[in-house]
Design a protein around this motif. Structure first.
Motif, short mmCIF file in Angstrom:
data_model
loop_
_atom_site.label_atom_id
_atom_site.label_comp_id
_atom_site.label_asym_id
_atom_site.label_seq_id
_atom_site.Cartn_x
_atom_site.Cartn_y
_atom_site.Cartn_z
N THR A 279 -2.85 7.69 -6.05
CA THR A 279 -4.20 6.75 -6.05
C THR A 279 -5.21 6.64 -4.70
O THR A 279 -6.35 6.91 -5.35
CB THR A 279 -3.90 5.37 -6.51
OG1 THR A 279 -2.81 5.11 -7.92
CG2 THR A 279 -5.65 4.34 -6.17
N VAL B 218 -1.88 1.09 -3.13
CA VAL B 218 -2.99 0.96 -3.10
C VAL B 218 -3.87 0.58 -2.29
O VAL B 218 -4.08 1.09 -0.83
CB VAL B 218 -3.65 0.69 -4.52
CG1 VAL B 218 -4.77 0.52 -4.04
CG2 VAL B 218 -2.88 0.94 -5.61
N SER C 83 -6.67 -12.12 -0.65
CA SER C 83 -6.45 -13.29 -1.42
C SER C 83 -6.75 -14.74 -0.36
O SER C 83 -7.12 -15.46 -0.83
CB SER C 83 -5.12 -13.67 -2.25
OG SER C 83 -3.89 -13.78 -1.07
N THR D 288 -5.57 9.84 -9.74
CA THR D 288 -4.04 10.02 -10.09
C THR D 288 -3.29 10.77 -10.24
O THR D 288 -2.80 11.57 -9.63
CB THR D 288 -3.28 8.43 -10.00
OG1 THR D 288 -4.47 7.15 -9.56
CG2 THR D 288 -2.37 7.55 -9.17
P1 NAP Z 1 -1.04 -5.77 -6.40
O1 NAP Z 1 -0.03 -5.41 -6.05
O2 NAP Z 1 -1.15 -6.76 -7.25
O3 NAP Z 1 -1.98 -6.13 -5.05
C1 NAP Z 1 -3.43 -6.48 -5.90
C2 NAP Z 1 -4.13 -7.64 -4.23
O4 NAP Z 1 -5.27 -7.92 -4.70
C3 NAP Z 1 -3.49 -8.39 -3.29
O5 NAP Z 1 -3.40 -7.61 -1.99
C4 NAP Z 1 -4.13 -9.21 -3.59
O6 NAP Z 1 -3.86 -10.43 -2.27
C5 NAP Z 1 -5.40 -8.91 -3.28
N1 NAP Z 1 -5.89 -10.49 -4.45
C6 NAP Z 1 -5.61 -11.15 -5.29
N2 NAP Z 1 -6.40 -11.75 -5.74
C7 NAP Z 1 -7.57 -11.79 -4.56
C8 NAP Z 1 -8.90 -12.48 -4.76
N3 NAP Z 1 -9.02 -13.69 -5.15
N4 NAP Z 1 -9.29 -12.09 -3.26
C9 NAP Z 1 -9.55 -11.35 -2.91
N5 NAP Z 1 -8.38 -10.12 -3.02
C10 NAP Z 1 -6.88 -10.34 -4.21
O7 NAP Z 1 -1.71 -4.77 -6.99
P2 NAP Z 1 -2.07 -2.90 -7.27
O8 NAP Z 1 -0.68 -2.62 -7.17
O9 NAP Z 1 -2.90 -2.82 -5.53
O10 NAP Z 1 -2.95 -2.26 -8.19
C11 NAP Z 1 -4.72 -2.98 -7.93
C12 NAP Z 1 -4.97 -2.64 -10.04
O11 NAP Z 1 -5.16 -0.96 -9.25
C13 NAP Z 1 -4.74 -2.92 -11.05
O12 NAP Z 1 -5.63 -3.61 -11.46
C14 NAP Z 1 -3.77 -2.01 -10.79
O13 NAP Z 1 -3.74 -1.71 -12.58
C15 NAP Z 1 -4.81 -0.64 -10.61
N6 NAP Z 1 -4.15 0.19 -10.02
C16 NAP Z 1 -5.04 1.73 -11.02
C17 NAP Z 1 -4.14 2.88 -10.39
C18 NAP Z 1 -4.89 3.77 -10.92
O14 NAP Z 1 -4.48 5.23 -11.08
N7 NAP Z 1 -7.18 3.87 -11.26
C19 NAP Z 1 -3.08 2.69 -10.10
C20 NAP Z 1 -2.62 2.00 -8.62
C21 NAP Z 1 -3.29 0.65 -9.12
P3 NAP Z 1 -2.72 -10.81 -1.70
O15 NAP Z 1 -1.50 -9.30 -1.03
O16 NAP Z 1 -2.85 -11.45 -0.59
O17 NAP Z 1 -2.01 -11.40 -3.27
#
Ligand code: NAP
Length: 278
Positions: free
Chosen positions: A136, A165, A185, A261
């Motif tokens: 990604t 990511v 967050s 991706t």
């Molecule tokens: P994740 O593991 O849930 O991480 C989310 C991140 O967002 C965490 O670091 C979290 O902070 C942060 N966050 C949550 N609430 C927040 C706020 N209010 N203010 C600032 N930061 C905040 O998710 P992920 O796996 O990285 O994926 C993220 C998104 O990308 C998802 O929607 C997923 O479906 C998408 N995605 C898409 C692809 C693609 O191919 N398009 C591939 C992978 C993922 P903390 O660490 O402090 O909790």
């Protein structure tokens, strides 16, 4: 504002891979492992298989039942690590709760770890000496480059610090000499930090999270989020309708980062095959 067409950029990457495989007569194989009945995972796996077919990569699917044990999956990974037809191994996440994802990821041979989640590959990314880039973030870099935007010296803000990511994304931008800030967050002045960004990458997973007041005039906005809005429609993190007129380039969801991706997974699989034949 210009839309960044992830489908077109992804199609060009896959065309290039197909051509190289055809011209060099390469035999490349990807094992795709899925455990359980998660509908979203099934869609992802089918898309990956389709991409393999297009590129001329042989895909070997292993579908294990939901109640499979960690031991069974580790055994399969061991077998695939030894299988000469298999250049890359992809274990679709998430796994059922009785299986420790970390143990599975670490068991995949680093040479076949085409997702680049294994600690060896993560470490190599950190020091800038890598064979595989995580799919990604690598796709995001291709999209930014497709706009012709110079990354060196720019203020880049990544929202999200996940291992798959946010963190590698920040590292790739740093390798291109951007000044990078990672938000999460607990970031207290998120709006101020984001509105400094020449390039803003959001990987949070919350629909409508990035609002227009967080975006600098003329910024490049990359939306990694994949969410469902209140009507059940697929959408990103960015409040697209209000942000689009403020930025120079923006990715849509769907049709932005998602297709990239898979293209980068194909690229990693080809690279794995080439490296293994050296
Ligand atoms: P994740 O593991 O849930 O991480 C989310 C991140 O967002 C965490 O670091 C979290 O902070 C942060 N966050 C949550 N609430 C927040 C706020 N209010 N203010 C600032 N930061 C905040 O998710 P992920 O796996 O990285 O994926 C993220 C998104 O990308 C998802 O929607 C997923 O479906 C998408 N995605 C898409 C692809 C693609 O191919 N398009 C591939 C992978 C993922 P903390 O660490 O402090 O909790």
């Amino acid at each position: 504002m210009t839309l960044i067409d992830g489908k077109a950029v992804s199609a060009a990457v896959k065309e290039r891979i197909k051509k190289e495989i055809e011209e060099k007569g390469l035999k490349i194989g990807l094992a795709v492992v899925i455990v359980g009945n998660d509908q979203a995972s099934r869609v992802y796996v089918n898309n990956k298989k389709k991409a393999c077919e297009f590129c001329g990569i042989t895909s070997y699917e292993y579908a294990l039942p939901e109640e499979s044990t960690e031991e069974q999956l580790l055994k399969l990974v061991d077998k695939l690590n030894e299988d000469g037809r298999v250049n890359g191994i992809l274990v679709q996440l998430p796994l059922p709760k009785q299986i420790d994802e970390k143990k599975i990821i670490e068991r995949i041979s680093p040479e076949k770890d085409v997702d680049a989640f294994n600690a060896v590959n993560v470490g190599k990314i950190m020091i800038g000496n890598y064979s595989f880039l995580p799919c990604t973030p690598a796709g995001v870099m291709e999209l930014i480059k497709s706009t012709g935007t110079e990354i060196s010296g720019k203020e880049c803000v990544v929202i999200g610090r996940s291992n798959i990511v946010g963190k590698p994304m920040a590292m790739l931008l740093l390798h291109e000499s951007a000044t990078v800030t990672i938000c999460h967050s607990k970031t207290s002045n998120l709006k101020d930090v984001c509105s400094r960004a020449d390039i803003l990458v959001s990987a949070v997973g919350k629909a409508g999270f990035v609002t227009a007041d967080m975006v600098k005039e003329g910024a490049v906005v990359i939306d990694v989020g994949m969410n469902r809005n209140s009507e059940g429609k697929l959408c990103g993190d960015v409040d697209f309708d209000n942000v689009k007129d403020k930025c120079s380039f923006i990715t849509p969801v769907p049709g932005g980062v998602g297709p990239m991706t898979i293209a980068m997974l194909m690229e990693n699989t080809l690279r794995a095959g080439k490296l293994q034949s050296l």
